[in-house]
Design a protein around this motif. Structure first.
Motif: not given
Length: 159
Positions: A106-111, A115-118, A124-129, A134-145
């Motif tokens: 988790v520390t290696a993932a960075g601050p 959150d998205i990794v956890w 076990g949350e889906g990307l949309a959830v 996290l208050g992110w725009p749609s489809r941003a989670g896939k890139l950040v993950l």
């Protein structure tokens, strides 16, 4: 592995602008498929990223970091065959080691990325959830993950 079950879903019917009742239908759900497995099956994460995510999840589960819903009623573990086995850890020491590995990943993932990794890998949350929470725009989670899992893979030394 496939663990298929049928789940009933209620859906509100809307006719001419007003609800007319509930409609019941059933869907088949694979309980063994995690959001990370779903992303891997559709080519959204690489094999290296998937392996990194599975290692994080395994460490999370081994460390028993998930919330307890009820009291543990299982018996104390019996010490059978552990003595004399090279490299075998006591269950408590294995749990502590897994906690340290998880914290390191988790520390290696960075601050901003941990959150998205956890949320996706461990909770076990889906990307949309996860994006919405996290208050992110749609489809941003896939890139950040993907970025976060690359960092975790580097931490674990995966090729």
């Amino acid at each position: 592995m496939r663990e298929l079950v049928e789940r009933e879903v209620e859906d509100g019917l809307v006719a001419a602008g007003r609800a007319t009742g509930r409609r019941r239908c059933s869907v088949t759900v694979n309980l063994a498929e995690s959001p990370l497995s779903w992303l891997r099956a559709r080519g959204h994460v690489s094999a290296r990223q998937y392996e990194a995510g599975e290692r994080v999840r395994a460490d999370y589960e081994m460390a028993a970091l998930g919330p307890r819903v009820t009291m543990r009623w299982d018996a104390a573990p019996a010490a059978r065959g552990r003595k004399g086995v090279p490299g075998a850890l006591d269950p408590t020491l294995a749990q502590i080691a897994a906690k340290r590995r998880f914290d390191g990943a988790v520390t290696a993932a960075g601050p901003g990325l941990a959150d998205i990794v956890w949320r996706v890998v461990c909770a076990g949350e889906g990307l949309a959830v996860a994006e919405k929470a996290l208050g992110w725009p749609s489809r941003a989670g896939k890139l950040v993950l993907g970025l976060a899992l690359d960092r975790v893979a580097d931490h674990y030394g995966l090729k």
